[in-house]
Design a protein around this motif. Structure first.
Motif, PDB file in Angstrom:
ATOM      1  N   PHE A  55       0.818  -1.205   0.000  1.00 16.48           N
ATOM      2  CA  PHE A  55       0.000   0.000   0.000  1.00 16.48           C
ATOM      3  C   PHE A  55       0.862   1.270   0.000  1.00 16.48           C
ATOM      4  N   PHE A  56       0.314   2.304  -0.632  1.00 21.04           N
ATOM      5  CA  PHE A  56       0.950   3.617  -0.665  1.00 21.04           C
ATOM      6  C   PHE A  56      -0.052   4.634  -0.139  1.00 21.04           C
ATOM      7  N   VAL A  57       0.360   5.459   0.824  1.00 22.73           N
ATOM      8  CA  VAL A  57      -0.544   6.433   1.431  1.00 22.73           C
ATOM      9  C   VAL A  57      -0.550   7.711   0.598  1.00 22.73           C
ATOM     10  N   GLU A  58      -1.700   8.010   0.009  1.00 19.89           N
ATOM     11  CA  GLU A  58      -1.852   9.277  -0.726  1.00 19.89           C
ATOM     12  C   GLU A  58      -2.211  10.420   0.218  1.00 19.89           C
ATOM     13  N   SER A  59      -3.076  10.153   1.167  1.00 17.16           N
ATOM     14  CA  SER A  59      -3.419  11.147   2.179  1.00 17.16           C
ATOM     15  C   SER A  59      -3.893  10.407   3.421  1.00 17.16           C
ATOM     16  N   GLY A  60      -3.784  11.092   4.574  1.00 18.20           N
ATOM     17  CA  GLY A  60      -4.179  10.452   5.818  1.00 18.20           C
ATOM     18  C   GLY A  60      -3.017   9.759   6.499  1.00 18.20           C
ATOM     19  N   ALA A  61      -3.327   8.746   7.282  1.00 16.84           N
ATOM     20  CA  ALA A  61      -2.303   8.026   8.043  1.00 16.84           C
ATOM     21  C   ALA A  61      -2.808   6.638   8.400  1.00 16.84           C
ATOM     22  N   GLY A  71      -2.207  -7.287  26.356  1.00 12.19           N
ATOM     23  CA  GLY A  71      -3.278  -6.770  25.537  1.00 12.19           C
ATOM     24  C   GLY A  71      -3.113  -5.322  25.122  1.00 12.19           C
ATOM     25  N   GLU A  72      -1.968  -4.709  25.483  1.00 10.07           N
ATOM     26  CA  GLU A  72      -1.733  -3.314  25.121  1.00 10.07           C
ATOM     27  C   GLU A  72      -1.309  -3.201  23.664  1.00 10.07           C
ATOM     28  N   GLU A  73      -1.579  -2.046  23.053  1.00 14.25           N
ATOM     29  CA  GLU A  73      -1.172  -1.814  21.677  1.00 14.25           C
ATOM     30  C   GLU A  73       0.303  -1.441  21.623  1.00 14.25           C
ATOM     31  N   VAL A  74       1.024  -2.117  20.750  1.00 13.23           N
ATOM     32  CA  VAL A  74       2.428  -1.784  20.500  1.00 13.23           C
ATOM     33  C   VAL A  74       2.509  -1.235  19.085  1.00 13.23           C
ATOM     34  N   ILE A  75       2.836   0.045  18.961  1.00  9.69           N
ATOM     35  CA  ILE A  75       2.880   0.698  17.665  1.00  9.69           C
ATOM     36  C   ILE A  75       4.190   0.357  16.965  1.00  9.69           C
ATOM     37  N   LEU A  76       4.083  -0.239  15.787  1.00 11.24           N
ATOM     38  CA  LEU A  76       5.260  -0.592  15.014  1.00 11.24           C
ATOM     39  C   LEU A  76       5.620   0.487  14.003  1.00 11.24           C
ATOM     40  N   HIS A  77       4.597   1.177  13.486  1.00  6.99           N
ATOM     41  CA  HIS A  77       4.859   2.094  12.385  1.00  6.99           C
ATOM     42  C   HIS A  77       3.645   2.977  12.161  1.00  6.99           C
ATOM     43  N   ASP A  78       3.877   4.258  11.922  1.00  4.96           N
ATOM     44  CA  ASP A  78       2.819   5.177  11.511  1.00  4.96           C
ATOM     45  C   ASP A  78       3.120   5.598  10.080  1.00  4.96           C
ATOM     46  N   ALA A  79       2.368   5.076   9.126  1.00  4.56           N
ATOM     47  CA  ALA A  79       2.593   5.394   7.721  1.00  4.56           C
ATOM     48  C   ALA A  79       1.852   6.670   7.375  1.00  4.56           C
ATOM     49  N   ARG A  80       2.587   7.634   6.793  1.00  2.00           N
ATOM     50  CA  ARG A  80       2.025   8.933   6.448  1.00  2.00           C
ATOM     51  C   ARG A  80       1.996   9.121   4.935  1.00  2.00           C
ATOM     52  N   ALA A  81       1.453  10.253   4.493  1.00  2.00           N
ATOM     53  CA  ALA A  81       1.346  10.532   3.070  1.00  2.00           C
ATOM     54  C   ALA A  81       2.713  10.482   2.394  1.00  2.00           C
ATOM     55  N   GLY A  82       2.753   9.813   1.232  1.00  5.33           N
ATOM     56  CA  GLY A  82       3.998   9.676   0.484  1.00  5.33           C
ATOM     57  C   GLY A  82       4.810   8.457   0.847  1.00  5.33           C
ATOM     58  N   GLU A  83       4.246   7.550   1.622  1.00  6.89           N
ATOM     59  CA  GLU A  83       4.999   6.411   2.138  1.00  6.89           C
ATOM     60  C   GLU A  83       4.316   5.088   1.804  1.00  6.89           C
ATOM     61  N   PHE A  84       5.114   4.089   1.512  1.00  5.33           N
ATOM     62  CA  PHE A  84       4.621   2.727   1.355  1.00  5.33           C
ATOM     63  C   PHE A  84       4.545   2.051   2.721  1.00  5.33           C
ATOM     64  N   PHE A  85       3.650   1.070   2.840  1.00  5.99           N
ATOM     65  CA  PHE A  85       3.685   0.173   3.997  1.00  5.99           C
ATOM     66  C   PHE A  85       3.258  -1.218   3.553  1.00  5.99           C
ATOM     67  N   ALA A  86       3.562  -2.185   4.385  1.00  2.86           N
ATOM     68  CA  ALA A  86       3.322  -3.610   4.126  1.00  2.86           C
ATOM     69  C   ALA A  86       4.262  -4.167   3.069  1.00  2.86           C
ATOM     70  N   GLU A 103      -7.032   8.127  10.530  1.00  4.62           N
ATOM     71  CA  GLU A 103      -7.956   9.176  10.107  1.00  4.62           C
ATOM     72  C   GLU A 103      -8.456   8.788   8.723  1.00  4.62           C
ATOM     73  N   ARG A 104      -9.307   9.606   8.154  1.00  6.07           N
ATOM     74  CA  ARG A 104      -9.751   9.291   6.789  1.00  6.07           C
ATOM     75  C   ARG A 104      -8.541   9.247   5.869  1.00  6.07           C
ATOM     76  N   THR A 105      -8.392   8.121   5.159  1.00  5.56           N
ATOM     77  CA  THR A 105      -7.146   7.856   4.443  1.00  5.56           C
ATOM     78  C   THR A 105      -7.423   7.335   3.044  1.00  5.56           C
ATOM     79  N   GLU A 106      -6.668   7.862   2.081  1.00  2.89           N
ATOM     80  CA  GLU A 106      -6.724   7.373   0.703  1.00  2.89           C
ATOM     81  C   GLU A 106      -5.432   6.622   0.396  1.00  2.89           C
ATOM     82  N   LEU A 107      -5.587   5.407  -0.110  1.00  3.42           N
ATOM     83  CA  LEU A 107      -4.450   4.553  -0.405  1.00  3.42           C
ATOM     84  C   LEU A 107      -4.441   4.143  -1.864  1.00  3.42           C
ATOM     85  N   LEU A 108      -3.258   3.865  -2.377  1.00  4.84           N
ATOM     86  CA  LEU A 108      -3.102   3.137  -3.624  1.00  4.84           C
ATOM     87  C   LEU A 108      -2.684   1.722  -3.250  1.00  4.84           C
TER      88      LEU A 108
END
Length: 215
Positions: A55-61, A71-86, A103-108
């Motif tokens: 995935f590529f983040v066009e907008s959002g996060a 059971g706590e959340e462990v954050i590995l990565h916050d992908a922002r606009a202009g970035e690939f993830f996965a 937030e509201r997010t558009e992906l490619l």
């Protein structure tokens, strides 16, 4: 660690947020990509689900996370606009974490099979992909170094020196100061106090969304 700092386990390359000239989506991937939109809180994929796309983040996060032993959340990565993830799941049958829209997010969305085929068939694209991953790795290393600094002022100075441009290490923020605080691993209250103190001491200058290092 001081109480006004929060320890965050994430490796977002902050250059993606402060630069208005983000690295673009490779043209060779456009024919196989699909644009998708997710509302805040929507799951993009879950831990253990089949790894079908990159995935590529066009907008959002997008927040990538796992659950800890309690059971706590462990954050590995916050992908922002202009970035690939996965992209780490490209050669894996399953995803290694949960991905949720912050937030509201558009992906490619690019099918993993199409990306693998392109890497095999197009040497020029393969070089571009390796260069892209290398940039992200360098950004990760810079961010890990920054988060290892103890004081908030040291983190702000490190950001300006490592990411800034020109004789005054100028940084233009695309996001808010709360976004900056999160990426520096600070509470927004700690960041506000730190910036005010650094301005009063003549260390930095703030003009609208621009930060400059004076000495």
């Amino acid at each position: 660690m001081p109480q006004d700092m929060i320890e965050i386990i994430r490796i977002t390359p902050f250059i993606d947020m402060i630069s208005s000239k983000r690295q673009g989506f490779p043209a060779a991937l456009r024919p196989s990509s699909v644009r998708t939109t997710y509302e805040a809180g929507a799951a993009i994929f879950r831990l253990g689900s089949p790894a079908h796309s990159v995935f590529f983040v066009e907008s959002g996060a997008v927040r990538l996370m796992r659950l800890g032993r309690s059971g706590e959340e462990v954050i590995l990565h916050d992908a922002r606009a202009g970035e690939f993830f996965a992209e780490a799941s490209l050669d894996s049958p399953k995803y290694h974490c949960n991905a949720v829209a912050s937030e509201r997010t558009e992906l490619l969305q690019v099918p993993a099979s199409a990306l693998r085929e392109l890497l095999d068939a197009d040497r020029e694209f393969s070089r571009q992909w390796v260069a892209l991953l290398a940039r992200q790795l360098r950004a990760v290393r810079t961010r890990v170094e920054r988060l290892s600094l103890k004081s908030a002022a040291e983190r702000v100075r490190h950001l300006l020196v490592s990411e800034g441009h020109g004789p005054h290490c100028e940084v233009t923020l695309d996001g808010t100061l709360k976004d900056l605080a999160r990426n520096l691993g600070l509470t927004h209250e700690a960041l506000y106090r730190t910036l005010a103190a650094m301005e009063k001491e003549g260390v930095i200058e703030r003009r609208n969304s621009v930060l400059r290092l004076l000495r």
